[in-house]
Design a protein around this motif. Structure first.
Motif, PDB file in Angstrom:
ATOM      1  N   LEU A 187       6.080 -10.274 -42.320  1.00  0.00           N
ATOM      2  CA  LEU A 187       4.678 -10.460 -42.713  1.00  0.00           C
ATOM      3  C   LEU A 187       3.856  -9.187 -42.660  1.00  0.00           C
ATOM      4  CD1 LEU A 187       4.151 -13.853 -40.893  1.00  0.00           C
ATOM      5  CD2 LEU A 187       4.171 -13.495 -43.349  1.00  0.00           C
ATOM      6  N   LYS A 188       4.333  -8.205 -41.920  1.00  0.00           N
ATOM      7  CA  LYS A 188       3.630  -6.924 -41.767  1.00  0.00           C
ATOM      8  C   LYS A 188       2.196  -7.124 -41.271  1.00  0.00           C
ATOM      9  CE  LYS A 188       6.020  -3.955 -45.034  1.00  0.00           C
ATOM     10  NZ  LYS A 188       5.934  -3.251 -46.299  1.00  0.00           N
ATOM     11  N   SER A 189       1.997  -8.134 -40.460  1.00  0.00           N
ATOM     12  CA  SER A 189       0.650  -8.394 -39.929  1.00  0.00           C
ATOM     13  C   SER A 189       0.782  -8.985 -38.533  1.00  0.00           C
ATOM     14  CB  SER A 189      -0.101  -9.373 -40.840  1.00  0.00           C
ATOM     15  OG  SER A 189      -1.102 -10.057 -40.134  1.00  0.00           O
ATOM     16  N   LYS A 190       0.113  -8.331 -37.553  1.00  0.00           N
ATOM     17  CA  LYS A 190       0.208  -8.824 -36.167  1.00  0.00           C
ATOM     18  C   LYS A 190      -0.374 -10.227 -36.060  1.00  0.00           C
ATOM     19  CE  LYS A 190      -0.573  -4.306 -34.176  1.00  0.00           C
ATOM     20  NZ  LYS A 190      -1.577  -3.460 -33.552  1.00  0.00           N
ATOM     21  N   GLU A 191      -1.534 -10.401 -36.724  1.00  0.00           N
ATOM     22  CA  GLU A 191      -2.233 -11.686 -36.578  1.00  0.00           C
ATOM     23  C   GLU A 191      -1.397 -12.811 -37.156  1.00  0.00           C
ATOM     24  OE1 GLU A 191      -4.947  -8.473 -36.138  1.00  0.00           O
ATOM     25  OE2 GLU A 191      -3.755  -8.962 -37.911  1.00  0.00           O
ATOM     26  N   GLN A 192      -0.870 -12.579 -38.356  1.00  0.00           N
ATOM     27  CA  GLN A 192      -0.086 -13.636 -39.002  1.00  0.00           C
ATOM     28  C   GLN A 192       1.198 -13.912 -38.228  1.00  0.00           C
ATOM     29  OE1 GLN A 192       0.606 -13.537 -43.198  1.00  0.00           O
ATOM     30  NE2 GLN A 192      -1.405 -12.717 -43.636  1.00  0.00           N
ATOM     31  N   ALA A 193       1.845 -12.860 -37.745  1.00  0.00           N
ATOM     32  CA  ALA A 193       3.092 -13.036 -36.993  1.00  0.00           C
ATOM     33  C   ALA A 193       2.822 -13.846 -35.732  1.00  0.00           C
ATOM     34  CB  ALA A 193       3.692 -11.688 -36.642  1.00  0.00           C
ATOM     35  N   GLU A 194       1.730 -13.533 -35.061  1.00  0.00           N
ATOM     36  CA  GLU A 194       1.397 -14.254 -33.830  1.00  0.00           C
ATOM     37  C   GLU A 194       1.138 -15.729 -34.139  1.00  0.00           C
ATOM     38  OE1 GLU A 194      -1.484 -12.258 -31.403  1.00  0.00           O
ATOM     39  OE2 GLU A 194      -1.561 -13.916 -29.968  1.00  0.00           O
ATOM     40  N   GLU A 195       0.409 -15.963 -35.226  1.00  0.00           N
ATOM     41  CA  GLU A 195       0.091 -17.328 -35.643  1.00  0.00           C
ATOM     42  C   GLU A 195       1.375 -18.115 -35.937  1.00  0.00           C
ATOM     43  OE1 GLU A 195      -3.450 -16.811 -38.169  1.00  0.00           O
ATOM     44  OE2 GLU A 195      -2.789 -18.643 -39.128  1.00  0.00           O
ATOM     45  N   VAL A 196       2.282 -17.482 -36.674  1.00  0.00           N
ATOM     46  CA  VAL A 196       3.539 -18.143 -37.050  1.00  0.00           C
ATOM     47  C   VAL A 196       4.350 -18.488 -35.808  1.00  0.00           C
ATOM     48  CG1 VAL A 196       5.810 -17.694 -38.069  1.00  0.00           C
ATOM     49  CG2 VAL A 196       3.757 -17.267 -39.398  1.00  0.00           C
ATOM     50  N   VAL A 197       4.462 -17.550 -34.884  1.00  0.00           N
ATOM     51  CA  VAL A 197       5.257 -17.806 -33.676  1.00  0.00           C
ATOM     52  C   VAL A 197       4.595 -18.900 -32.835  1.00  0.00           C
ATOM     53  CG1 VAL A 197       6.170 -16.818 -31.541  1.00  0.00           C
ATOM     54  CG2 VAL A 197       6.265 -15.506 -33.650  1.00  0.00           C
ATOM     55  N   GLN A 198       3.281 -18.883 -32.750  1.00  0.00           N
ATOM     56  CA  GLN A 198       2.565 -19.930 -31.991  1.00  0.00           C
ATOM     57  C   GLN A 198       2.859 -21.303 -32.581  1.00  0.00           C
ATOM     58  OE1 GLN A 198      -1.617 -19.040 -31.913  1.00  0.00           O
ATOM     59  NE2 GLN A 198      -1.433 -17.601 -30.225  1.00  0.00           N
ATOM     60  N   ASN A 199       2.760 -21.388 -33.894  1.00  0.00           N
ATOM     61  CA  ASN A 199       3.003 -22.677 -34.550  1.00  0.00           C
ATOM     62  C   ASN A 199       4.454 -23.113 -34.373  1.00  0.00           C
ATOM     63  OD1 ASN A 199       0.368 -22.996 -35.459  1.00  0.00           O
ATOM     64  ND2 ASN A 199       0.728 -21.751 -37.256  1.00  0.00           N
ATOM     65  N   ALA A 200       5.364 -22.149 -34.396  1.00  0.00           N
ATOM     66  CA  ALA A 200       6.782 -22.466 -34.183  1.00  0.00           C
ATOM     67  C   ALA A 200       6.982 -23.001 -32.761  1.00  0.00           C
ATOM     68  CB  ALA A 200       7.646 -21.236 -34.409  1.00  0.00           C
ATOM     69  N   LEU A 236       1.337 -14.370 -26.429  1.00  0.00           N
ATOM     70  CA  LEU A 236       2.355 -15.365 -26.832  1.00  0.00           C
ATOM     71  C   LEU A 236       3.010 -15.989 -25.601  1.00  0.00           C
ATOM     72  CD1 LEU A 236       4.128 -13.831 -29.952  1.00  0.00           C
ATOM     73  CD2 LEU A 236       2.836 -15.949 -29.848  1.00  0.00           C
ATOM     74  N   TYR A 237       3.208 -15.184 -24.571  1.00  0.00           N
ATOM     75  CA  TYR A 237       3.821 -15.712 -23.348  1.00  0.00           C
ATOM     76  C   TYR A 237       2.845 -16.648 -22.632  1.00  0.00           C
ATOM     77  CZ  TYR A 237       7.210 -12.086 -24.346  1.00  0.00           C
ATOM     78  OH  TYR A 237       8.145 -11.313 -24.976  1.00  0.00           O
ATOM     79  N   ARG A 238       1.575 -16.298 -22.707  1.00  0.00           N
ATOM     80  CA  ARG A 238       0.546 -17.160 -22.099  1.00  0.00           C
ATOM     81  C   ARG A 238       0.475 -18.471 -22.875  1.00  0.00           C
ATOM     82  NH1 ARG A 238      -2.463 -12.382 -21.699  1.00  0.00           N
ATOM     83  NH2 ARG A 238      -3.718 -12.858 -23.539  1.00  0.00           N
TER      84      ARG A 238
END
Lengths: 184, 343
Positions: free
Chosen positions: A37-50, B24-26
């Motif tokens: 995604l080349k985007s920190k925000e989007q990557a974080e969002e995707v991992v959170q949703n996963a 993410l860990y939090r």
């Protein structure tokens, strides 16, 4: 602690067990997502949703045999979905199956891209499909068919991308050798 | 193959430079709370039923969704039903209208959640029943919901239908115990003379929320909470969290209003709104509307002027002024980079 035991503990309400289960996998999952995604925000969002999806599947009693593989596949899938939404209708000429195109304008584009690859890293490749194939194959160790399905490419295209990457690396190694030779 | 190994190594080295954020860990440590806040993600087998595949809510917008349960609650609906009509612009909350439309057709929706994913509002209609039932009724439900949205002139959304997530009997029992523990702890601390705003006992670490004015009592309250939990036979870790009461009160007061604003501006493509944020201070409430436009675009000025006019007219109406007790406010319209437009 064994993953099966952790999943049992999660189902009985132990949130700490969830963190224990997924923490060792978060880094690699995030790196994959970020590279796609080349985007920190989007990557974080995707991992959170996963993570939420994973939690819910565990709570619903889903039988998960190979947790790590399942986790990474989920993150890859969701990252590609998000990437697809970003891409809209943008089409790179390099999406065409390289094996069937030998002449013309494409050659000069390929030439330029190859030179860029030699100088910069793989993760900075402009062609999303090409870059994603390499990440999914070498970093996430997906099979060729899986990658083809995920990226909606032909198997032959995936193989072409991989073949090209090998050629580029060989070229780079040779160039480095030449540089070493000439500087002696 | 040696080249393959080299490529793998090269990619791994490049990847090694990327660090996962500690948030993410939090997030993983707080998964239950996060899960109950979020709209459900799509399940792979439903892929083919979506207009566009793979929905995942990024953030809940502040539509009264954040009060206890994640979705529109009947009691909140009663409050919202009293919102005034102002011209043609702000009307009954759309989720309530959709719920009513479904009930009128004989369906039993449990809730309708809304979240924003990459600038598009995603609506999740949760139906009471099994997955099999949902499969049967899905097309009809989508038709009713889409008709309702079209009637309002809304054209910026994705919709999905899902079966209500049923907690297992074990989880229900555990959650009930946790709720009761939280209530007991709050009561016992209040009996000891402390002001407690809220207690959350869902996680291994129990969170006790106190007013920011009682900051100096944190240690005292912490020790009291530990003592009560131990005596109850439920020893747990405790964290004391301070909250600004006045900000929380203002936020709560403004919730139905911000909800109306979000319905109108998120669900219509013409406004090109990407995000709306708020800050709740005693001196004033700030409403920051970030758009997808930049100031050089031809239609930017017209659209920005329209957004500002509509929000201002709404907030200046007598009914809204009464609800907010004539609280000061400011409206900031921002471009895609977060900078204020010059007009």
């Amino acid at each position: 602690m064994e993953q099966k035991t952790l999943m049992k503990r999660i189902r009985s309400g132990d949130d700490e067990a969830f963190a224990q289960l997924v923490n060792p996998l978060i880094e690699k999952g995030y790196r994959t997502s970020f590279s796609i995604l080349k985007s920190k925000e989007q990557a974080e969002e995707v991992v959170q949703n996963a993570l939420i999806e994973i939690y819910r599947n565990i709570m619903n009693g889903k039988d998960i045999k190979f947790f790590n593989t399942w986790f990474y596949k989920l993150v890859s899938n969701r990252s590609i979905d998000a990437w697809r939404k970003n891409a809209r209708s943008k089409e790179s000429p390099l999406d065409i199956d390289v094996a069937t195109d030998k002449y013309g304008v494409l050659q000069s584009i390929l030439q330029e891209e190859t030179e860029n690859e030699i100088k910069k890293g793989i993760l900075s490749l402009e062609n999303d499909d090409y870059r994603n194939v390499l990440i999914l194959y070498y970093y996430q160790e997906h099979a060729i068919q899986e990658i083809a399905d995920l990226l909606e490419l032909k198997n032959s295209t995936v193989k072409s991308h991989l073949r090209r990457a090998r050629i580029v690396l060989k070229k780079r190694l040779i160039e480095n050798q030449l540089i070493e030779v000439s500087s002696q | 193959m040696k080249i393959d190994e080299s490529l793998k190594k090269e990619i791994e080295e490049e990847m090694g430079k990327i660090q996962a954020p500690s948030s993410l860990y939090r997030f993983a440590a707080n998964i239950k709370e996060e899960s109950t806040k979020r709209v459900h993600s799509d399940k792979p087998k439903r892929k083919k039923r979506w207009r566009k595949p793979h929905f995942a809510a990024a953030a809940l917008i502040s539509l009264g969704i954040l009060t206890g349960s994640a979705f529109l609650h009947p009691t909140m609906g009663e409050v919202l039903a009293k919102l005034p009509y102002v011209g043609q612009v702000f009307q009954k909350p759309i989720q309530e209208v959709m719920m009513e439309a479904l009930v009128n057709e004989g369906y039993k929706p449990v809730s309708i959640g809304m979240g924003i994913w990459q600038g598009i509002p995603h609506l999740d209609v949760e139906m009471n029943g099994t997955e099999e039932y949902v499969n049967q009724v899905e097309d009809n439900v989508l038709r009713i919901v889409t008709k309702t949205l079209k009637k309002r002139g809304y054209d910026n959304y994705e919709v999905k239908v899902s079966a209500m997530y049923e907690e297992s009997a074990v989880m229900k029992k555990i959650n009930k115990e946790r709720e009761e523990l939280a209530e007991k702890l709050m009561r016992d601390l209040q009996v000891e003379g402390y002001s407690i705003m809220n207690v959350n006992a869902y996680n291994p670490v129990v969170k006790v929320y106190i007013p920011i004015g009682d900051e100096d009592k944190q240690v005292e309250i912490y020790k009291a909470a530990i003592g009560i939990l131990k005596a109850n036979g439920t020893p747990k870790q405790v964290q004391i969290v301070t909250q600004d009461i006045s900000e929380e009160e203002i936020k709560s007061q403004w919730m139905p209003i911000t909800r109306s604003i979000e319905d109108e501006f998120f669900l219509k493509k013409e406004y090109q709104v990407a995000d709306i944020r708020y800050s709740y201070k005693a001196e004033k409430v700030s409403i920051m509307v970030r758009t997808n436009m930049n100031s050089l675009e031809a239609e930017a000025e017209g659209t920005v002027t329209k957004i500002r006019k509509e929000i201002t007219e709404f907030l200046d109406s007598e009914e809204i002024k009464m609800m907010t007790e004539n609280h000061n406010y400011e409206v900031l319209i921002l471009d895609s980079n977060g900078k204020a437009f010059p007009f």
